[in-house]
Design an enzyme around this catalytic site. Structure first.
Site, short mmCIF file in Angstrom:
data_model
loop_
_atom_site.label_atom_id
_atom_site.label_comp_id
_atom_site.label_asym_id
_atom_site.label_seq_id
_atom_site.Cartn_x
_atom_site.Cartn_y
_atom_site.Cartn_z
N HIS A 24 52.97 47.46 35.51
CA HIS A 24 51.49 48.27 35.35
C HIS A 24 51.70 49.58 36.05
O HIS A 24 50.53 50.10 36.86
CB HIS A 24 50.39 47.40 35.68
N HIS A 78 45.31 32.88 40.88
CA HIS A 78 45.05 34.39 40.69
C HIS A 78 45.16 34.51 39.04
O HIS A 78 46.06 34.06 38.52
CB HIS A 78 46.19 35.05 41.31
N GLU A 80 45.38 37.57 37.49
CA GLU A 80 46.23 38.64 36.95
C GLU A 80 46.84 38.33 35.65
O GLU A 80 47.62 37.36 36.10
CB GLU A 80 46.72 39.57 37.95
N ASP A 82 49.82 38.77 34.93
CA ASP A 82 51.43 38.36 35.25
C ASP A 82 51.30 37.03 35.28
O ASP A 82 52.51 36.38 35.70
CB ASP A 82 52.00 39.36 36.22
N HIS A 145 44.83 39.88 46.30
CA HIS A 145 44.24 41.41 46.19
C HIS A 145 43.20 41.58 45.18
O HIS A 145 42.61 42.71 44.75
CB HIS A 145 45.35 42.25 45.98
N ASP A 164 50.12 36.36 45.11
CA ASP A 164 50.81 37.69 45.45
C ASP A 164 51.19 38.06 46.76
O ASP A 164 52.17 38.53 46.94
CB ASP A 164 49.78 38.70 45.06
N TYR A 196 55.90 46.53 48.19
CA TYR A 196 54.87 45.74 47.76
C TYR A 196 53.74 45.68 48.69
O TYR A 196 52.52 45.96 48.23
CB TYR A 196 55.42 44.08 47.70
N HIS A 229 55.75 36.21 43.35
CA HIS A 229 56.73 36.98 42.97
C HIS A 229 57.92 36.96 44.08
O HIS A 229 57.68 36.75 45.19
CB HIS A 229 56.21 38.45 42.92
FE1 FEO Z 1 47.99 40.40 41.23
FE2 FEO Z 1 51.26 39.44 40.52
O1 FEO Z 1 49.49 39.80 40.22
#
Ligand code: FEO
Length: 404
Positions: A24, A78, A80, A82, A145, A164, A196, A229
């Protein structure tokens, strides 16, 4: 893809994205992973899902262990995309599963999916879920976040699923910190953590400190930090906790980043004596040309330096567009504990250096003034002034650095 047991009956069932280079808008030269985890217990529980492109990967991983229809609980730490965008595919296989999610998470989930037929249990900090031999504790981490963000701690296994937070964009066959250090290097992990943090978590330093203190107050015994991640921290989870605390407390190397762009090389020519002045003052310095550098790398270099000089030619009386873009991006990240200065070439009216200082002031960053300008082409007198500017800035950065 083989699954990995990270603790007895707790498996990584995620996906490695070797290809992604644009996450993104962030450059991810090393790819990434979408980590999710499966707890095999009396109530089979899935922690998070993965990006939609990898739905079949995680489903096949789950199938290597158990029939997905046996999943009883799905924790969504979360929302988001991903991490959540394959949730509908999993729900299709386990339609009776109960989703555990924060209140804000539920609101977002409703925007991504038709959730009307899903069983959803909204949880808040302190709520627990017993899956059999394991007890899960939910910890909301709003704005770390996203507003929905939360973490899940498995008490008996001492595992913190941190979504994250504490992650890195690293595609690797290594699943754990010790494995990665053996096949690659410690500095590569540290660099990925900084990258990151700088690009995603920089605005949330104060919250990070508060949340880490909250976890410490709860006395959670943590053997493993398992983010969504990158590698899982099992050899030394305190390493990444301390890195986060250091960054949140304003720790940065005594280093200067000179971040600039140029039209006809005049601003670039100014960087050379400025660099020499900084170097002669004994401060490490890196020069970054914006049009030759991905934005997320420039942000990381900024974050990894105590001082930063912004160089911009004046174009139509204002900042050069790439420099303006960088400063706008930086403002959104709400940087702190850095000192800034500006320089640049101009043809007639000038304006870029003034604009740069106005941006620094909007960001409430500390400032080294005045900036320096050169008309059309830097003369030998300008070069001397640039050298002195670099040297004086480096002196100031050393004084400033001593406060931390
Ligand atoms: Fe906030 Fe890895 O997405």
């Amino acid at each position: 893809m083989k699954v990995t047991e990270i603790k007895p009956d707790i498996y990584w069932v995620g996906a490695i994205d070797w290809e992604v280079r644009d996450f993104h808008g962030y450059v991810t030269p090393n790819g990434t992973t979408y980590n999710n985890y499966l707890i095999i217990d009396e109530q089979v529980t899935l922690i998070d899902t993965v990006k939609y492109d990898f739905a079949s990967t995680t489903i096949n991983n789950i199938k290597d262990i158990i029939d997905p229809s046996k999943i009883v609980n799905i924790v969504v730490n979360h929302i988001e995309p991903d991490h959540v965008s394959s949730l509908d595919k999993i729900m299709a296989l386990a339609p009776d599963a109960v989703i555990y999610i924060s209140n804000k998470g539920k609101k977002g989930l409703d925007r991504y999916f038709d959730t009307s037929k899903w069983k959803i249990n909204i949880v808040k900090t302190g709520d627990t879920l017993n899956t059999g031999k394991y007890n899960l504790l939910f910890l909301e981490t709003p704005m770390l976040h996203w507003p929905d963000s939360m973490m899940t701690y498995v008490k008996e296994a001492k595992v913190l699923f941190s979504q994250d937070a504490f992650g890195q964009h690293l595609a690797t066959s290594a699943r754990f910190d010790d494995e990665f250090i053996e096949c690659a290097s410690r500095s590569e992990i540290e660099d990925s953590v900084i990258d990151y943090y700088a690009n995603i978590l920089m605005p949330f330093g104060q919250l990070i400190k508060t949340k880490i203190q909250e976890v410490q107050k709860l006395g959670l015994d943590i053997d493993i930090i398992a983010p969504d991640h990158g590698i899982i921290w099992r050899q030394d989870p305190s390493k990444v906790l301390n890195m986060y605390l250091d960054m949140a407390n304003g720790k940065a190397p005594l280093r200067i980043a000179v971040i600039y762009d140029t039209m006809w090389q005049s601003t670039k020519l100014m960087t050379l004596p400025i660099f020499q002045g900084i170097k002669d003052e004994g401060v490490e310095c890196k020069i970054i040309k914006l049009r030759a550098t991905p934005m997320s790398d420039a942000i990381k270099e900024f974050w990894n330096s105590r001082g930063c000089l912004i160089g911009s030619p004046t174009l139509n009386n204002i900042l050069y567009p790439t420099v303006a873009e960088f400063l706008t991006h930086l403002r959104g990240l709400r940087p702190k504990n850095r000192i800034m200065g500006a320089f640049g070439s101009y043809g007639w009216g000038g304006g870029a250096v003034k604009d740069a200082y106005e941006e620094f002031k909007r960001m409430k960053l500390d400032i080294f003034e005045p900036g320096i300008q050169a008309l059309y082409r830097p003369s030998s007198e300008d070069n001397n002034k640039c050298y002195d500017f670099g040297r004086e800035f480096a002196k100031k950065v050393k004084e400033y650095h001593a406060k931390f």
